[in-house]
Design a protein around this motif. Structure first.
Motif, mmCIF file in Angstrom:
data_model
loop_
_atom_site.group_PDB
_atom_site.id
_atom_site.type_symbol
_atom_site.label_atom_id
_atom_site.label_comp_id
_atom_site.label_asym_id
_atom_site.label_seq_id
_atom_site.Cartn_x
_atom_site.Cartn_y
_atom_site.Cartn_z
ATOM 1 N N PHE A 13 0.830 -1.205 0.145
ATOM 2 C CA PHE A 13 0.069 -0.017 -0.009
ATOM 3 C C PHE A 13 0.789 1.230 -0.081
ATOM 4 O O PHE A 13 2.039 1.383 0.287
ATOM 5 C CB PHE A 13 -0.893 0.150 1.309
ATOM 6 C CG PHE A 13 -0.065 0.043 2.667
ATOM 7 C CD1 PHE A 13 0.017 -1.177 3.160
ATOM 8 C CD2 PHE A 13 0.119 1.166 3.274
ATOM 9 C CE1 PHE A 13 0.531 -1.561 4.160
ATOM 10 C CE2 PHE A 13 0.583 1.066 4.474
ATOM 11 C CZ PHE A 13 1.014 -0.217 4.977
ATOM 12 N N GLY A 14 0.223 2.369 -0.268
ATOM 13 C CA GLY A 14 0.886 3.671 -0.235
ATOM 14 C C GLY A 14 0.791 4.501 0.871
ATOM 15 O O GLY A 14 -0.089 4.441 1.604
ATOM 16 N N VAL A 15 1.640 5.373 1.197
ATOM 17 C CA VAL A 15 1.600 6.065 2.130
ATOM 18 C C VAL A 15 2.152 7.610 1.823
ATOM 19 O O VAL A 15 3.344 7.824 1.516
ATOM 20 C CB VAL A 15 2.828 5.743 3.477
ATOM 21 C CG1 VAL A 15 2.712 6.800 4.531
ATOM 22 C CG2 VAL A 15 2.506 4.269 3.970
ATOM 23 N N PRO A 16 1.112 8.416 1.880
ATOM 24 C CA PRO A 16 1.565 9.865 1.698
ATOM 25 C C PRO A 16 2.661 10.425 2.316
ATOM 26 O O PRO A 16 2.926 10.162 3.338
ATOM 27 C CB PRO A 16 0.048 10.545 1.857
ATOM 28 C CG PRO A 16 -0.882 9.468 2.080
ATOM 29 C CD PRO A 16 -0.187 8.263 2.611
ATOM 30 N N GLU A 17 3.388 11.427 1.725
ATOM 31 C CA GLU A 17 4.589 12.064 2.291
ATOM 32 C C GLU A 17 4.070 12.416 3.653
ATOM 33 O O GLU A 17 3.037 13.173 4.014
ATOM 34 C CB GLU A 17 4.918 13.060 1.338
ATOM 35 C CG GLU A 17 6.252 14.021 1.914
ATOM 36 C CD GLU A 17 7.515 13.106 1.783
ATOM 37 O OE1 GLU A 17 7.456 12.290 0.980
ATOM 38 O OE2 GLU A 17 8.675 13.328 2.537
ATOM 39 N N GLY A 18 5.076 12.172 4.659
ATOM 40 C CA GLY A 18 5.004 12.455 5.947
ATOM 41 C C GLY A 18 3.804 11.837 6.943
ATOM 42 O O GLY A 18 3.646 12.146 8.052
ATOM 43 N N THR A 52 14.237 2.545 4.853
ATOM 44 C CA THR A 52 14.593 3.244 5.899
ATOM 45 C C THR A 52 13.321 3.595 6.339
ATOM 46 O O THR A 52 12.153 4.056 5.513
ATOM 47 C CB THR A 52 15.292 4.173 5.920
ATOM 48 O OG1 THR A 52 15.287 5.031 4.733
ATOM 49 C CG2 THR A 52 16.893 3.532 5.371
ATOM 50 N N VAL A 53 12.855 4.073 7.865
ATOM 51 C CA VAL A 53 11.918 4.820 8.247
ATOM 52 C C VAL A 53 12.523 5.747 9.277
ATOM 53 O O VAL A 53 13.581 5.660 9.825
ATOM 54 C CB VAL A 53 10.792 3.813 8.971
ATOM 55 C CG1 VAL A 53 10.404 2.747 8.096
ATOM 56 C CG2 VAL A 53 11.478 3.119 10.257
ATOM 57 N N ASP A 54 11.706 6.588 9.539
ATOM 58 C CA ASP A 54 11.912 7.688 10.612
ATOM 59 C C ASP A 54 11.010 7.003 11.899
ATOM 60 O O ASP A 54 9.713 7.163 11.813
ATOM 61 C CB ASP A 54 11.270 8.935 10.420
ATOM 62 C CG ASP A 54 11.424 9.916 11.597
ATOM 63 O OD1 ASP A 54 11.481 9.593 12.538
ATOM 64 O OD2 ASP A 54 11.179 11.227 11.294
ATOM 65 N N ASN A 55 11.687 6.585 12.824
ATOM 66 C CA ASN A 55 11.026 6.092 13.967
ATOM 67 C C ASN A 55 10.261 6.718 14.837
ATOM 68 O O ASN A 55 9.114 6.163 15.660
ATOM 69 C CB ASN A 55 11.881 5.357 14.790
ATOM 70 C CG ASN A 55 12.436 4.140 14.469
ATOM 71 O OD1 ASN A 55 11.874 2.910 14.396
ATOM 72 N ND2 ASN A 55 13.886 4.212 13.809
ATOM 73 N N PRO A 80 7.826 6.368 6.458
ATOM 74 C CA PRO A 80 8.970 5.950 5.764
ATOM 75 C C PRO A 80 9.482 7.058 5.088
ATOM 76 O O PRO A 80 9.189 8.091 5.130
ATOM 77 C CB PRO A 80 8.031 5.301 4.333
ATOM 78 C CG PRO A 80 6.356 5.978 4.597
ATOM 79 C CD PRO A 80 6.588 6.316 6.015
ATOM 80 N N SER A 81 11.350 6.707 5.013
ATOM 81 C CA SER A 81 11.950 7.763 4.673
ATOM 82 C C SER A 81 12.649 7.282 3.354
ATOM 83 O O SER A 81 13.547 8.027 2.919
ATOM 84 C CB SER A 81 13.013 8.072 5.744
ATOM 85 O OG SER A 81 13.580 6.950 6.237
ATOM 86 N N SER A 82 12.285 6.390 2.800
ATOM 87 C CA SER A 82 12.681 5.651 1.613
ATOM 88 C C SER A 82 11.526 5.448 0.576
ATOM 89 O O SER A 82 10.572 5.435 1.063
ATOM 90 C CB SER A 82 13.636 4.729 1.585
ATOM 91 O OG SER A 82 13.037 3.421 2.176
#
Length: 337
Positions: A13-18, A52-55, A80-82
């Protein structure tokens, strides 16, 4: 820019920016293992196997610094950050055992005080909606003018006629709880989405402890009442912990269960005042140690604040209970609720 999440090499699935991974999944009807959505239960923990992710933020109750260093994250906090992130969940995805998430309107049938801080809110799903859920799950309420939606655990297993019972505690400055306590009237229509969450009676045959702090009684009572209703003969003890006698509630229901089911008993614990129901002030971990030399082979369902859940879980494990034998519904009583 949307990011792509792949979970267990099966769900995409997709995750919008931020946006947070779990929020994005649930908004698209993708059910992932989770419970509190407040970084305190750990049900949504996953290992990042690619990308990678921002925890994000965490109290450290559900994920340790070492686990983060080892590549784990909490999907309720991570972004998500990648461009593409692959995750492997610690808990199984509850698709097979869960109920489908529904969004519908519900009418307020009952909104009455149980204690000075807690109201019993009963909703009726509007036609043609039927609401099915398992004990231990929660729903999100869409209250007028309030965003995001607020989450409350089911206090009963929803009946076939779509009745939903919730316990709503007033929090100082809480917009949602204030709305329920002060403004919500019989006949009002509000939005409901759910069920969510994976708090369940752990599998096994050992005795069951239900440990409930305040409105954490809702999921614990729901799960134990459901098990008893299905003929479970395991020895069950529900410990209900409150600060003083004014916070005790649903005592008739507890007494009724004890009367109807010889394998069920309950105890009341008051922590901060003299009580006519308890001989001394005591906290749940102390009660556990005083009443159980060992909890090896036992199972536990725990509901309450993150601190209550953590303290009870740690004590159960210290007394020999397996961590897999513990299921928890932890909520964060922050002001905005």
């Amino acid at each position: 820019m949307s990011r792509t999440i792949v979970v267990n090499e099966a769900l995409r699935f997709g995750v919008p920016e931020g946006e947070i991974i779990l929020d994005a999944a649930l908004s698209q009807g993708v059910i992932l293992p989770h419970q509190c959505r407040g970084a305190s239960c750990g049900m949504c923990k996953a290992r990042v196997t690619q990308g990678t992710v921002d925890n994000g933020w965490s109290l450290g109750l559900a994920i340790s610094d070492q686990e983060i260093a080892d590549g784990f994250c909490l999907m309720c906090q991570a972004r998500p950050s990648s461009a593409e992130v692959h995750l492997s969940t610690v808990q199984p995805i509850p698709g097979g055992e869960g109920s489908a998430v529904q969004s519908f309107e519900a009418r307020v049938l009952c909104n009455t005080p149980l204690t000075p801080r807690v109201r019993r809110l009963v909703l009726q799903a509007c036609e043609p909606a039927r609401f099915e859920a398992q004990a231990g799950t929660y729903v999100e309420l869409a209250l007028p003018g309030l965003s995001p939606h607020r989450r409350y655990s089911l206090a009963t297993v929803p009946s076939s006629d779509g009745l939903i019972e919730l316990l709503v505690a007033r929090h100082p400055g809480g917009a949602a709880s204030g709305h329920v306590h002060d403004l919500l009237q019989l006949g009002d229509i509000i939005g409901v989405t759910g069920p969510y969450g994976t708090c369940r009676l752990p599998e096994g045959e050992g005795p069951v402890l239900g440990l409930a702090g305040g409105t954490g009684l809702a999921p614990v009572l729901s799960i134990m009442e459901d098990a008893l209703g299905q003929g479970d003969t395991s020895p069950m003890t529900l410990l209900f912990s409150v600060r003083d006698d004014t916070e005790l509630m649903l005592l008739d229901r507890l007494a009724g269960l004890a009367h109807a089911h010889p394998n069920f008993r309950y105890a009341l614990l008051v922590t901060e005042a003299r009580s006519r129901f308890s001989t001394k002030q005591q906290y749940a971990p102390s009660w556990l140690r005083e009443n159980h030399e060992s909890l090896a082979g036992a199972r536990a369902v725990i509901g309450g604040s993150p601190g209550f859940v953590a303290a009870c879980s740690d004590t159960c494990i210290a007394l020999g209970m397996g961590s897999e034998a513990i299921s928890a519904d932890s909520f964060t009583p922050v002001a905005q609720t």
